[in-house]
Write a protein that holds these residues in place. Structure first.
Motif, short mmCIF file in Angstrom:
data_model
loop_
_atom_site.label_atom_id
_atom_site.label_comp_id
_atom_site.label_asym_id
_atom_site.label_seq_id
_atom_site.Cartn_x
_atom_site.Cartn_y
_atom_site.Cartn_z
N THR A 1 -58.41 -60.97 18.67
CA THR A 1 -59.68 -61.00 19.38
C THR A 1 -60.51 -62.14 18.82
N LYS A 2 -61.76 -62.20 19.23
CA LYS A 2 -62.66 -63.26 18.74
C LYS A 2 -62.85 -63.16 17.23
N THR A 3 -62.76 -61.94 16.68
CA THR A 3 -63.03 -61.75 15.26
C THR A 3 -61.84 -61.20 14.49
N THR A 4 -60.68 -61.01 15.14
CA THR A 4 -59.51 -60.51 14.43
C THR A 4 -58.29 -61.35 14.78
N GLN A 5 -57.29 -61.34 13.92
CA GLN A 5 -56.07 -62.09 14.14
C GLN A 5 -55.02 -61.18 14.79
N ALA A 6 -54.00 -61.82 15.37
CA ALA A 6 -52.97 -61.07 16.09
C ALA A 6 -52.22 -60.11 15.18
N ASP A 7 -52.06 -60.47 13.91
CA ASP A 7 -51.29 -59.62 13.00
C ASP A 7 -52.18 -58.69 12.19
N SER A 8 -53.45 -58.55 12.57
CA SER A 8 -54.34 -57.66 11.83
C SER A 8 -54.08 -56.22 12.28
N ASP A 9 -54.55 -55.28 11.46
CA ASP A 9 -54.38 -53.86 11.77
C ASP A 9 -55.65 -53.27 12.37
N ALA A 10 -56.53 -54.12 12.87
CA ALA A 10 -57.80 -53.65 13.41
C ALA A 10 -57.57 -52.74 14.61
N PHE A 11 -58.33 -51.67 14.66
CA PHE A 11 -58.23 -50.74 15.79
C PHE A 11 -59.56 -50.04 16.00
N LEU B 1 -75.72 -47.84 11.34
CA LEU B 1 -75.24 -49.15 11.79
C LEU B 1 -73.81 -49.42 11.34
N GLN B 2 -73.49 -49.11 10.10
CA GLN B 2 -72.15 -49.39 9.59
C GLN B 2 -71.09 -48.60 10.35
N GLU B 3 -71.41 -47.37 10.73
CA GLU B 3 -70.47 -46.55 11.49
C GLU B 3 -70.27 -47.15 12.89
N ALA B 4 -71.37 -47.61 13.50
CA ALA B 4 -71.27 -48.22 14.82
C ALA B 4 -70.47 -49.51 14.78
N MET B 5 -70.62 -50.28 13.70
CA MET B 5 -69.92 -51.54 13.57
C MET B 5 -68.41 -51.35 13.39
N GLN B 6 -68.00 -50.21 12.83
CA GLN B 6 -66.57 -49.93 12.74
C GLN B 6 -65.95 -49.86 14.13
N GLN B 7 -66.71 -49.34 15.08
CA GLN B 7 -66.21 -49.20 16.44
C GLN B 7 -66.40 -50.48 17.24
N SER B 8 -67.53 -51.16 17.06
CA SER B 8 -67.79 -52.39 17.83
C SER B 8 -67.03 -53.58 17.25
#
Length: 389
Positions: free
Chosen positions: A262-272, A355-362
């Motif tokens: 995505t704009k802020t994550t790489q293809a091989d990241s584990d972001a979800f 805010l920190q909890e919302a940012m985990q999702q956004s």
């Protein structure tokens, strides 16, 4: 002699248009003819080279758009295509044409972009405002210009002191307030109205409900992320408690959305991010009704209600939202797909979610950017502006 060899295309515009066909998954088809008319052969080859090098689709789309604008501006302002590399004087002229002072314009009609240049760009649909550009837009186009210069193996004057000084002074003089990508946020009440507008049982209604709920509930996903979402990114999770404080209570269905690149994550990241409850049910209903078990999640539907294989484009996601906004009796001019992203954070602020909890999702990386939505919600709901009522 082989008489069956294809004849070379003599029309330069047609030749460029056919070359751009190779980028049809990135460039909107309705922009192909415009770009073929404006860009040079070298420009087209540069874009094709970047595509082969694996540059991200969003980045390539932005570079193509900026290159088209820069070429059109150069033709209108100088009568010639962009020179490579561009001299410092041309870069400063670009800044002067796009960042200027309203008060100075009142006494000096020659200040800012010349009228004939503006008329030409407006006729081509490239200029919408009579005022100066947003500084962020000018900086982005200069950055694209610099990137394209480097990819051609050339060195530009983009860090020259004269240009940097001119840019700094022009930004200060233009004094244009920063605008939002979507003037209004799609908060929960707005989302409810949009869902009501697509409450039917046609395939397009089922798709749009799933699209809107998925985009909003998954943290306000960007339109590029929604359009590129694939079934392979959806992971079934164990049901989760409806009330986090009561782990033994009723359970809700849960899906994990692997974000990939995505704009802020790489293809091989584990972001979800997670989808919980109603959005999961609506998304599964769409996939089942559409018979989608692999590939793109959100796809085009033709006028006869037939499902297409090709994924929606980011622009199509934006148009879907605007159409549903209009059907809900709201003004589509003040809403865009980015309103789902800002709306999610605004809604979490209204509900007192940290805010920190919302940012985990956004998946916002910048606390400052994410907190802007929180600050606005807190100010409108707070007591500071209600001293005298």
């Amino acid at each position: 002699m082989d008489l069956h060899l294809p004849k070379p295309i003599s029309d330069p515009k047609l030749r460029r248009a056919e070359a751009l066909d190779a980028l049809e998954s990135v460039l909107p088809f309705d922009r192909r003819d415009f770009l073929a008319d404006i860009l040079t052969d070298d420009d087209v080859e540069t874009l094709r080279y970047l595509a082969k090098e694996g540059i991200g689709e969003n980045s390539l789309r932005a570079l193509a758009s900026d290159l088209g604008y820069l070429e059109a501006w150069s033709l209108a302002a100088t009568g010639f295509s962009l020179p490579w590399p561009a001299p410092e004087a041309l870069l400063i002229k670009f800044v002067a044409h796009h960042l200027w002072d309203f008060s100075k314009r009142e006494t000096d009609p020659a200040h800012g972009m010349p009228a004939e240049v503006a008329i030409t760009l407006k006729a081509e649909g490239l200029l919408r405002s009579d005022g100066p550009h947003a500084p962020a837009t000018v900086r982005r186009r200069l950055s694209s210009w610099s990137t394209l210069t480097k990819w051609r193996g050339l060195r530009g004057k983009f860090n020259a002191p004269g240009l940097q000084s001119a840019l700094k002074l022009a930004v200060r003089a233009s004094a244009r307030p920063r605008g939002r990508k979507s003037k209004k946020a799609v908060t929960a009440d707005i989302l409810a109205a949009l869902l009501k507008a697509c409450a039917g049982e046609k395939l397009v209604d089922i798709r749009d409900r799933a699209l809107l709920l998925t985009a909003f509930a998954s943290g306000g996903r960007r339109r590029s992320e929604i359009s590129s979402l694939r079934v392979e990114q959806l992971v079934e999770e164990e049901p989760v408690p409806a009330d986090p404080k009561d782990p033994e209570g009723p359970k809700l269905p849960c899906l994990k959305l692997r974000l990939g690149r995505t704009k802020t994550t790489q293809a091989d990241s584990d972001a979800f991010v997670l989808l919980v409850g109603r959005p999961v049910l609506v998304l599964k209903d769409w996939l089942e009704r559409a018979g989608i078990s692999e590939g793109a999640v959100f796809r085009g539907i033709d006028r006869w209600g037939n499902l297409e294989k090709r994924a929606l484009t980011p622009q199509a996601v934006n148009l879907i939202l605007k159409r549903r906004v209009a059907e809900a009796g709201l003004d589509p001019q003040v809403f865009s797909a980015h309103g789902l992203r800002s709306g999610y954070l605004t809604e979490t602020a209204r509900r007192g979610i940290p805010l920190q909890e919302a940012m985990q999702q956004s998946q916002h990386r910048s606390v400052q950017q994410a907190s802007n939505y929180y600050n606005e919600a807190e100010r409108t709901l707070g007591r500071a502006a209600r001293i005298i009522v």
